[in-house]
Design a protein around this motif. Structure first.
Motif, PDB file in Angstrom:
ATOM      1  N   GLN A 246      10.738   5.767  -2.358  1.00  0.00           N
ATOM      2  CA  GLN A 246      11.258   5.966  -0.997  1.00  0.00           C
ATOM      3  C   GLN A 246      12.563   5.183  -0.830  1.00  0.00           C
ATOM      4  OE1 GLN A 246       8.708   5.187   2.342  1.00  0.00           O
ATOM      5  NE2 GLN A 246       6.846   5.784   1.249  1.00  0.00           N
TER       6      GLN A 246
ATOM      7  N   SER B 190       5.689   4.264  -3.832  1.00  0.00           N
ATOM      8  CA  SER B 190       6.470   4.101  -2.600  1.00  0.00           C
ATOM      9  C   SER B 190       7.846   3.486  -2.887  1.00  0.00           C
ATOM     10  CB  SER B 190       5.705   3.235  -1.594  1.00  0.00           C
ATOM     11  OG  SER B 190       4.443   3.802  -1.320  1.00  0.00           O
TER      12      SER B 190
ATOM     13  N   ARG C  22      -2.110  -1.189 -11.518  1.00  0.00           N
ATOM     14  CA  ARG C  22      -2.751  -2.323 -10.857  1.00  0.00           C
ATOM     15  C   ARG C  22      -3.737  -2.972 -11.814  1.00  0.00           C
ATOM     16  NH1 ARG C  22      -3.785   0.549  -4.958  1.00  0.00           N
ATOM     17  NH2 ARG C  22      -1.591   1.162  -4.772  1.00  0.00           N
TER      18      ARG C  22
ATOM     19  N   GLN D 156       0.452   9.063  -8.776  1.00  0.00           N
ATOM     20  CA  GLN D 156       0.603   9.424  -7.362  1.00  0.00           C
ATOM     21  C   GLN D 156       1.729  10.435  -7.188  1.00  0.00           C
ATOM     22  OE1 GLN D 156       1.452   5.484  -5.619  1.00  0.00           O
ATOM     23  NE2 GLN D 156      -0.697   5.344  -5.003  1.00  0.00           N
TER      24      GLN D 156
ATOM     25  N   ALA E 202       5.944   9.398   5.687  1.00  0.00           N
ATOM     26  CA  ALA E 202       5.776   9.177   4.248  1.00  0.00           C
ATOM     27  C   ALA E 202       4.310   9.322   3.908  1.00  0.00           C
ATOM     28  CB  ALA E 202       6.275   7.787   3.861  1.00  0.00           C
TER      29      ALA E 202
ATOM     30  N   GLU F  81       4.421  10.666  -4.271  1.00  0.00           N
ATOM     31  CA  GLU F  81       4.928  10.056  -3.042  1.00  0.00           C
ATOM     32  C   GLU F  81       5.721  11.113  -2.296  1.00  0.00           C
ATOM     33  OE1 GLU F  81       4.229   6.883  -2.627  1.00  0.00           O
ATOM     34  OE2 GLU F  81       5.267   6.562  -0.728  1.00  0.00           O
TER      35      GLU F  81
ATOM     36  N   HIS G 288       2.706   1.121  -6.740  1.00  0.00           N
ATOM     37  CA  HIS G 288       2.636   2.419  -6.066  1.00  0.00           C
ATOM     38  C   HIS G 288       3.988   3.110  -6.226  1.00  0.00           C
ATOM     39  CE1 HIS G 288       3.780   0.068  -2.105  1.00  0.00           C
ATOM     40  NE2 HIS G 288       4.605  -0.168  -3.099  1.00  0.00           N
TER      41      HIS G 288
HETATM   42  N1  DAH Z   1       1.558   3.309  -1.355  1.00  0.00           N
HETATM   43  C1  DAH Z   1       0.213   3.440  -0.802  1.00  0.00           C
HETATM   44  C2  DAH Z   1      -0.801   3.045  -1.849  1.00  0.00           C
HETATM   45  O1  DAH Z   1      -0.532   3.183  -3.023  1.00  0.00           O
HETATM   46  C3  DAH Z   1      -0.032   4.844  -0.340  1.00  0.00           C
HETATM   47  C4  DAH Z   1       0.831   5.209   0.800  1.00  0.00           C
HETATM   48  C5  DAH Z   1       0.410   4.949   2.080  1.00  0.00           C
HETATM   49  C6  DAH Z   1       2.047   5.796   0.601  1.00  0.00           C
HETATM   50  C7  DAH Z   1       1.201   5.279   3.167  1.00  0.00           C
HETATM   51  C8  DAH Z   1       2.856   6.108   1.686  1.00  0.00           C
HETATM   52  C9  DAH Z   1       2.404   5.856   2.971  1.00  0.00           C
HETATM   53  O2  DAH Z   1       4.036   6.684   1.539  1.00  0.00           O
HETATM   54  O3  DAH Z   1       3.184   6.204   4.006  1.00  0.00           O
HETATM   55  O4  DAH Z   1      -1.875   2.665  -1.516  1.00  0.00           O
END
Ligand code: DAH
Length: 338
Positions: free
Chosen positions: A173, A170, A194, A208, A305, A210, A168
């Motif tokens: 962040q 994330s 994935r 994505q 986030a 983010e 992801h």
């Molecule tokens: N990283 C998560 C995913 O790929 C998605 C996500 C959920 C991102 C919550 C975020 C968050 O920043 O706060 O499924």
């Protein structure tokens, strides 16, 4: 009586004058100015001259050399010009040109640009991170326990050295917070990976955006308001947005975001488009540990986030039935978005 050098010069100039092409000019140049040419031979002869003659002959030698070089250059330029206008004369500039096909941006790229544009207006800056990551950025720093299924080799692409393809965005962040103290307001568009079977709705590589906002007193109301604004900008002002409780290790509380809009599948369905939540204090603590300071003190700062599924957004917005179309490079598909 003219000096023998002057006679040599006049002779050479006549030859240059009567040369009929570039090749002939080059032959003349070598004959007089080449390393064993007759003018160069005079340079050698200089050494044997009496002292008082040297400056006079030296000066003359230079003048002759310059005069010949200039004459050769002028004539060469003339020949080239003639050759070019000869070529141009054969071209019919009134003929129609060969049309070039104009390309267009890939629908996924267009989707990203629309998304980024909206977040820009809300004050988000762009951040980025690598696709190839360490477990620290992908899991540990994001408060993901060692036994979490996402860490499984069945779900994640690992390299032999222990690095992995990020599952992801994330990860960004953590990278953003490590490199700058709060307040922070960034989005990070990019690919994630994935080990999913490829079918109409799943692809091992997907995309994505983010988002992360850290400041004093950031609340869940800010999060909901901003994502609602985003969805309405994208899908029309009559769009409805719904938030459902969910679980992510790096946010608490965590929510899933659903959209319903007349523009989407006739407005009958709630469609899941994002995950989001309030940044978990353990994430701030992990960042502090990596920074070696207390910049992200969870008592002082709060944040939200989110992660938006861009392939999915593009599919519903452009009514694309199959995620595989994004990567097949079929022009019949791509041309529909130009
Ligand atoms: N990283 C998560 C995913 O790929 C998605 C996500 C959920 C991102 C919550 C975020 C968050 O920043 O706060 O499924």
């Amino acid at each position: 009586m003219a000096h023998p050098l002057e006679q040599l010069r006049d002779e050479a100039l006549r030859e240059i004058e009567s040369a009929t092409d570039e090749q002939a000019l080059e032959t003349t140049r070598v004959k007089y100015l080449g390393r064993t040419g007759s003018i160069s031979a005079w340079g050698e002869q200089m050494k044997t001259l009496p002292k008082e003659e040297k400056p006079v002959v030296g000066k003359l030698l230079n003048e002759v050399r310059n005069a010949l070089t200039a004459a050769i250059e002028t004539h060469t330029a003339q020949f080239r010009l003639q050759k070019e206008s000869g070529v141009l004369a054969k071209i019919d500039i009134s003929l129609p040109g060969t049309p070039h096909e104009i390309g267009s941006l890939h629908p996924l790229h267009q989707m990203h640009e629309r998304g980024i544009q909206i977040f820009r207006r809300m004050g988000f800056a762009l951040a980025e991170g690598p696709d190839l990551e360490t477990e620290w950025y992908c899991f540990d720093a994001l408060n993901t326990p060692p036994d979490h299924p996402a860490r499984n080799e069945q779900d994640t692409f690992y390299l032999p050295d222990g690095r992995l393809l990020r599952t992801h965005t994330s990860t960004v962040q953590i990278r953003a917070m490590e490199s700058a103290p709060p307040p922070l307001r960034v989005i990070a568009p990019g690919a994630a990976y994935r080990r999913d079977e490829l079918d109409a709705t799943h692809s091992p590589q997907f995309h994505q955006i983010e988002g992360l906002y850290v400041d004093e007193d950031v609340s869940i109301a800010d999060l909901k308001g901003e994502l609602e604004f985003f969805m309405r900008e994208l899908f029309g002002s009559e769009s409805e947005v719904q938030f459902c409780p969910h679980y992510f290790p790096f946010t608490e509380p965590s929510l899933e975001v659903y959209v319903r809009s007349k523009a989407l599948k006739g407005g009958e369905q709630w469609i899941e488009v994002a995950g989001c939540g309030m940044v978990h204090p353990a994430v701030f603590e992990a960042v502090n540990k990596a920074r070696g300071d207390k910049a992200y003190d969870p008592e002082k700062w709060s944040g939200y986030a989110f992660g938006l599924g861009m392939d999915r957004l593009a599919m519903i917005l452009f009514e694309i039935p199959d995620i595989r179309l994004f990567a097949q490079n079929d022009l019949r598909f791509l041309k529909q978005f130009s």
